[in-house]
Design a protein around this motif. Sequence first.
Motif, mmCIF file in Angstrom:
data_model
loop_
_atom_site.group_PDB
_atom_site.id
_atom_site.type_symbol
_atom_site.label_atom_id
_atom_site.label_comp_id
_atom_site.label_asym_id
_atom_site.label_seq_id
_atom_site.Cartn_x
_atom_site.Cartn_y
_atom_site.Cartn_z
ATOM 1 N N GLY A 23 0.788 -1.223 0.000
ATOM 2 C CA GLY A 23 0.000 0.000 0.000
ATOM 3 C C GLY A 23 0.819 1.271 0.000
ATOM 4 O O GLY A 23 0.367 2.293 -0.503
ATOM 5 N N THR A 24 2.014 1.245 0.589
ATOM 6 C CA THR A 24 2.754 2.512 0.705
ATOM 7 C C THR A 24 3.844 2.630 -0.353
ATOM 8 O O THR A 24 3.924 3.640 -1.038
ATOM 9 C CB THR A 24 3.386 2.659 2.103
ATOM 10 O OG1 THR A 24 4.159 1.493 2.365
ATOM 11 C CG2 THR A 24 2.328 2.826 3.161
ATOM 12 N N ASP A 25 4.668 1.585 -0.535
ATOM 13 C CA ASP A 25 5.756 1.642 -1.519
ATOM 14 C C ASP A 25 5.225 1.953 -2.905
ATOM 15 O O ASP A 25 5.764 2.786 -3.628
ATOM 16 C CB ASP A 25 6.465 0.286 -1.615
ATOM 17 C CG ASP A 25 7.582 0.177 -0.612
ATOM 18 O OD1 ASP A 25 7.498 0.885 0.396
ATOM 19 O OD2 ASP A 25 8.514 -0.609 -0.850
ATOM 20 N N THR A 26 4.151 1.256 -3.282
ATOM 21 C CA THR A 26 3.607 1.414 -4.627
ATOM 22 C C THR A 26 3.186 2.852 -4.884
ATOM 23 O O THR A 26 3.529 3.435 -5.905
ATOM 24 C CB THR A 26 2.377 0.510 -4.786
ATOM 25 O OG1 THR A 26 1.564 0.638 -3.634
ATOM 26 C CG2 THR A 26 2.757 -0.924 -4.993
ATOM 27 N N THR A 27 2.478 3.444 -3.927
ATOM 28 C CA THR A 27 1.963 4.792 -4.128
ATOM 29 C C THR A 27 3.104 5.809 -4.131
ATOM 30 O O THR A 27 3.186 6.660 -5.015
ATOM 31 C CB THR A 27 0.938 5.131 -3.018
ATOM 32 O OG1 THR A 27 0.067 4.019 -2.866
ATOM 33 C CG2 THR A 27 0.131 6.346 -3.361
ATOM 34 N N PRO A 153 -1.103 -2.005 -14.294
ATOM 35 C CA PRO A 153 -0.273 -1.785 -13.097
ATOM 36 C C PRO A 153 -0.930 -2.296 -11.819
ATOM 37 O O PRO A 153 -0.242 -2.544 -10.825
ATOM 38 C CB PRO A 153 -0.124 -0.260 -13.055
ATOM 39 C CG PRO A 153 -1.307 0.262 -13.786
ATOM 40 C CD PRO A 153 -1.574 -0.748 -14.879
ATOM 41 N N PHE A 154 -2.251 -2.436 -11.805
ATOM 42 C CA PHE A 154 -2.944 -2.947 -10.624
ATOM 43 C C PHE A 154 -3.327 -4.416 -10.805
ATOM 44 O O PHE A 154 -4.089 -4.965 -10.007
ATOM 45 C CB PHE A 154 -4.213 -2.131 -10.351
ATOM 46 C CG PHE A 154 -3.936 -0.712 -9.899
ATOM 47 C CD1 PHE A 154 -3.732 -0.433 -8.559
ATOM 48 C CD2 PHE A 154 -3.875 0.331 -10.808
ATOM 49 C CE1 PHE A 154 -3.475 0.870 -8.123
ATOM 50 C CE2 PHE A 154 -3.622 1.633 -10.394
ATOM 51 C CZ PHE A 154 -3.422 1.902 -9.050
ATOM 52 N N GLY A 155 -2.830 -5.068 -11.854
ATOM 53 C CA GLY A 155 -3.206 -6.440 -12.142
ATOM 54 C C GLY A 155 -4.573 -6.493 -12.806
ATOM 55 O O GLY A 155 -5.082 -5.476 -13.307
ATOM 56 N N ALA A 156 -5.157 -7.683 -12.809
ATOM 57 C CA ALA A 156 -6.467 -7.880 -13.443
ATOM 58 C C ALA A 156 -7.059 -9.159 -12.885
ATOM 59 O O ALA A 156 -6.367 -9.943 -12.230
ATOM 60 C CB ALA A 156 -6.319 -7.982 -14.968
ATOM 61 N N GLY A 157 -8.351 -9.357 -13.142
ATOM 62 C CA GLY A 157 -8.992 -10.590 -12.685
ATOM 63 C C GLY A 157 -9.337 -10.526 -11.205
ATOM 64 O O GLY A 157 -9.309 -9.462 -10.592
ATOM 65 N N GLY A 165 -9.178 1.795 -7.072
ATOM 66 C CA GLY A 165 -9.878 3.080 -7.163
ATOM 67 C C GLY A 165 -9.340 4.075 -6.156
ATOM 68 O O GLY A 165 -9.031 5.229 -6.488
ATOM 69 N N PHE A 166 -9.150 3.603 -4.945
ATOM 70 C CA PHE A 166 -8.660 4.460 -3.858
ATOM 71 C C PHE A 166 -7.241 4.961 -4.149
ATOM 72 O O PHE A 166 -6.942 6.156 -4.054
ATOM 73 C CB PHE A 166 -8.725 3.642 -2.559
ATOM 74 C CG PHE A 166 -7.869 4.136 -1.441
ATOM 75 C CD1 PHE A 166 -8.161 5.331 -0.804
ATOM 76 C CD2 PHE A 166 -6.772 3.394 -1.001
ATOM 77 C CE1 PHE A 166 -7.365 5.785 0.251
ATOM 78 C CE2 PHE A 166 -5.982 3.845 0.042
ATOM 79 C CZ PHE A 166 -6.277 5.037 0.674
ATOM 80 N N ALA A 167 -6.354 4.038 -4.555
ATOM 81 C CA ALA A 167 -4.951 4.412 -4.774
ATOM 82 C C ALA A 167 -4.826 5.367 -5.957
ATOM 83 O O ALA A 167 -4.069 6.347 -5.914
ATOM 84 C CB ALA A 167 -4.119 3.156 -5.028
ATOM 85 N N ASN A 168 -5.603 5.119 -6.998
ATOM 86 C CA ASN A 168 -5.535 5.956 -8.186
ATOM 87 C C ASN A 168 -5.987 7.381 -7.844
ATOM 88 O O ASN A 168 -5.364 8.358 -8.233
ATOM 89 C CB ASN A 168 -6.449 5.342 -9.257
ATOM 90 C CG ASN A 168 -5.960 5.614 -10.645
ATOM 91 O OD1 ASN A 168 -4.836 6.090 -10.848
ATOM 92 N ND2 ASN A 168 -6.794 5.347 -11.615
ATOM 93 N N ARG A 169 -7.061 7.475 -7.090
ATOM 94 C CA ARG A 169 -7.602 8.784 -6.713
ATOM 95 C C ARG A 169 -6.621 9.525 -5.786
ATOM 96 O O ARG A 169 -6.401 10.723 -5.899
ATOM 97 C CB ARG A 169 -8.943 8.562 -6.012
ATOM 98 C CG ARG A 169 -9.809 9.767 -6.024
ATOM 99 C CD ARG A 169 -11.271 9.425 -6.164
ATOM 100 N NE ARG A 169 -12.072 10.633 -6.162
ATOM 101 C CZ ARG A 169 -12.353 11.319 -7.251
ATOM 102 N NH1 ARG A 169 -11.894 10.916 -8.406
ATOM 103 N NH2 ARG A 169 -13.088 12.413 -7.184
ATOM 104 N N MET A 170 -6.039 8.763 -4.868
ATOM 105 C CA MET A 170 -5.080 9.370 -3.943
ATOM 106 C C MET A 170 -3.884 9.934 -4.722
ATOM 107 O O MET A 170 -3.428 11.050 -4.487
ATOM 108 C CB MET A 170 -4.604 8.267 -2.999
ATOM 109 C CG MET A 170 -4.056 8.730 -1.692
ATOM 110 S SD MET A 170 -3.966 7.350 -0.547
ATOM 111 C CE MET A 170 -2.669 6.351 -1.216
ATOM 112 N N LEU A 171 -3.429 9.156 -5.708
ATOM 113 C CA LEU A 171 -2.306 9.609 -6.529
ATOM 114 C C LEU A 171 -2.661 10.855 -7.323
ATOM 115 O O LEU A 171 -1.869 11.795 -7.423
ATOM 116 C CB LEU A 171 -1.952 8.511 -7.533
ATOM 117 C CG LEU A 171 -0.775 7.650 -7.190
ATOM 118 C CD1 LEU A 171 -0.671 6.531 -8.195
ATOM 119 C CD2 LEU A 171 0.508 8.465 -7.180
#
Length: 222
Positions: A23-27, A153-157, A165-171
């Motif tokens: 959750g943190t490194d990626t963002t 980048p967030f995978g699929a399936g 959704g949350f991480a994208n919006r935060m970014l």
Amino acid sequence: MIGAIHFLKLVESCDNRVAIDIGTDTTSNTLEWAIAELLHNPTILSEAQEEMDQIIGKGRPIEEEDLARLPYLHAIIKETFRLHPPTPLLLPRKAKEDVDLCGFRVPKGAKVLVNAWAIGRDPKTWDNPELFWPERFLGSNVDVEGQDFELIPFGAGKRICPAVGFANRMLQLMLASLVHSFAWKLEDGIAAEDTDMEDEFGITLRKARRLNAIPVHRINCC
Ligand code: HEM
């Protein structure tokens, strides 16, 4: 607040250390790469600021409601994900049975890694794949939500990142605020073309060396 609750639920549901790293490194890595790309490509930085100045002006900071009106910002984030997916090999899969995949036999029990980094740079899919060129996403429906397999980048399936959704919006909000509120320069007068863009490949893809950038206030408030 909603983000914090969501994060706590996710942490409860799996191994704490893994969840916190994911959750943190990626963002933070994505944000660092986005700023590095903008410093490396100052005309793109100027265009992003121009878009924000036209839509929001310089009299107040960006708010979450503004994000939907910033298509160039969204394109910059997608382009950052394409070139620098923070989890380059996603999470490993294991084949439950023998599978024939596009002519390759994947035996039962084999570990399968999906290389999102290579997919994002595939010249059969992307024009000038090595070029940071957010305009490629303007007027395109390609998104990072797991429906468009050329950008995952967030995978699929069913194991797609639950925080997509949350991480994208935060970014979006963090990058928009940094770009709108500050002019940015490299330390010691380093020229844009000399920005250090070397990456270090691991479970997460990070800059080999931390970015040192100097912010200078550019809006007339706060
Ligand atoms: C830029 C931000 C992020 C990116 C690019 C990202 C990317 C990913 C990827 C690629 C996966 C594996 C998906 C797959 O293999 O198909 C994943 C899984 C996961 N992510 Fe994220 N992530 C981000 C932010 C977050 C945040 C902020 C959280 C927590 C609040 C989070 C929590 C998780 C969890 C718990 C999993 C494991 C899901 C499972 O195995 O079922 N991620 N993430």
